[in-house]
Design an enzyme around this catalytic site. Structure first.
Site, PDB file in Angstrom:
ATOM      1  N   LYS A  11       0.835  -1.211   0.000  1.00 18.82           N
ATOM      2  CA  LYS A  11       0.000   0.000   0.000  1.00 18.82           C
ATOM      3  C   LYS A  11       0.874   1.267   0.000  1.00 18.82           C
ATOM      4  CE  LYS A  11      -3.965  -2.258   2.274  1.00 18.82           C
ATOM      5  NZ  LYS A  11      -4.969  -2.134   3.369  1.00 18.82           N
ATOM      6  N   TYR A  51     -12.329  -2.435  -3.764  1.00 20.95           N
ATOM      7  CA  TYR A  51     -12.850  -2.618  -2.408  1.00 20.95           C
ATOM      8  C   TYR A  51     -14.382  -2.581  -2.362  1.00 20.95           C
ATOM      9  CZ  TYR A  51      -8.299  -2.469  -0.063  1.00 20.95           C
ATOM     10  OH  TYR A  51      -7.032  -2.765   0.403  1.00 20.95           O
ATOM     11  N   ASN A 114      -2.037   0.324   6.732  1.00 21.11           N
ATOM     12  CA  ASN A 114      -1.544  -0.945   7.291  1.00 21.11           C
ATOM     13  C   ASN A 114      -0.676  -1.745   6.312  1.00 21.11           C
ATOM     14  OD1 ASN A 114      -3.578  -1.880   5.682  1.00 21.11           O
ATOM     15  ND2 ASN A 114      -4.663  -3.002   7.275  1.00 21.11           N
ATOM     16  N   HIS A 117      -2.025  -5.479   1.481  1.00 21.26           N
ATOM     17  CA  HIS A 117      -3.288  -6.191   1.266  1.00 21.26           C
ATOM     18  C   HIS A 117      -2.952  -7.614   0.845  1.00 21.26           C
ATOM     19  CE1 HIS A 117      -7.216  -7.357  -0.338  1.00 21.26           C
ATOM     20  NE2 HIS A 117      -6.527  -7.900  -1.335  1.00 21.26           N
ATOM     21  N   GLU A 128      -9.562 -10.898  -7.581  1.00 17.26           N
ATOM     22  CA  GLU A 128      -8.618  -9.783  -7.390  1.00 17.26           C
ATOM     23  C   GLU A 128      -7.449  -9.846  -8.379  1.00 17.26           C
ATOM     24  OE1 GLU A 128      -9.535  -9.155  -2.626  1.00 17.26           O
ATOM     25  OE2 GLU A 128      -7.547  -9.796  -3.242  1.00 17.26           O
TER      26      GLU A 128
END
Ligand code: IDP
Length: 141
Positions: A11, A51, A114, A117, A128
């Site tokens: 990320k 998402y 965070n 993913h 995905e």
């Protein structure tokens, strides 16, 4: 053991911290092989689509804003039990709850930022991976 593929995203926070190589090293040491990879600055539409399952969640807008705040590194990882193995390497969603030595414990600042993913099941992994990579761009390792 099942040979699996999973979608991983480093990320914007972790890309900004310049730890792409450190994270790749953890994948490789755990026996996961990079089968596809690209760096990309997601558009709002791409992040919202990725998402979409979280659309009704209170954190959805913040999550999308964060995911478009800078480039991300997107990869397909392949290996035995790749989905669970990657989730193990990542650690808990909230870095405060992540086990020592996990990517999130070491590199994540908050539940929003965070670091990584990882797909959570074979069905989501397939969706995905196809979201970002045509099958011809994924290389069997
Ligand atoms: P995961 O990334 O560990 O699979 P998910 O529950 O699928 O976690 O949530 C997707 C992402 O949404 C998380 O990685 C995190 O960035 C964000 N997120 C999840 N729960 C919260 C929350 O309660 N507050 C803020 N962000 C959250």
């Amino acid at each position: 053991m099942a040979l699996e593929r999973t979608l991983s995203i480093i990320k914007p926070d972790a890309v900004a911290k310049n730890v792409i190589g450190e994270i790749y090293s953890r994948f490789e040491k755990a026996g996961l092989k990079v089968a596809a990879a690209k760096m990309k600055h997601l558009s709002r539409k791409e992040a919202e689509g990725f998402y979409a399952v979280h659309r009704e969640r209170p954190f959805f807008n913040a999550l999308v804003e964060f995911m478009i705040s800078g480039p991300v590194m997107i990869q397909v990882l392949e290996g035995d039990n790749a989905i669970a193995k990657n989730r193990e390497l990542m650690g808990a969603t909230n870095p405060k709850e992540a086990d020592a030595g996990t990517i999130r414990a070491d590199f994540a600042d908050s539940i929003d930022a965070n670091a990584v993913h990882g797909s959570d099941a074979p069905e989501t992994a397939a969706v995905e991976i196809a979201y970002f990579f045509p099958s011809t761009d994924v290389y069997a390792r």
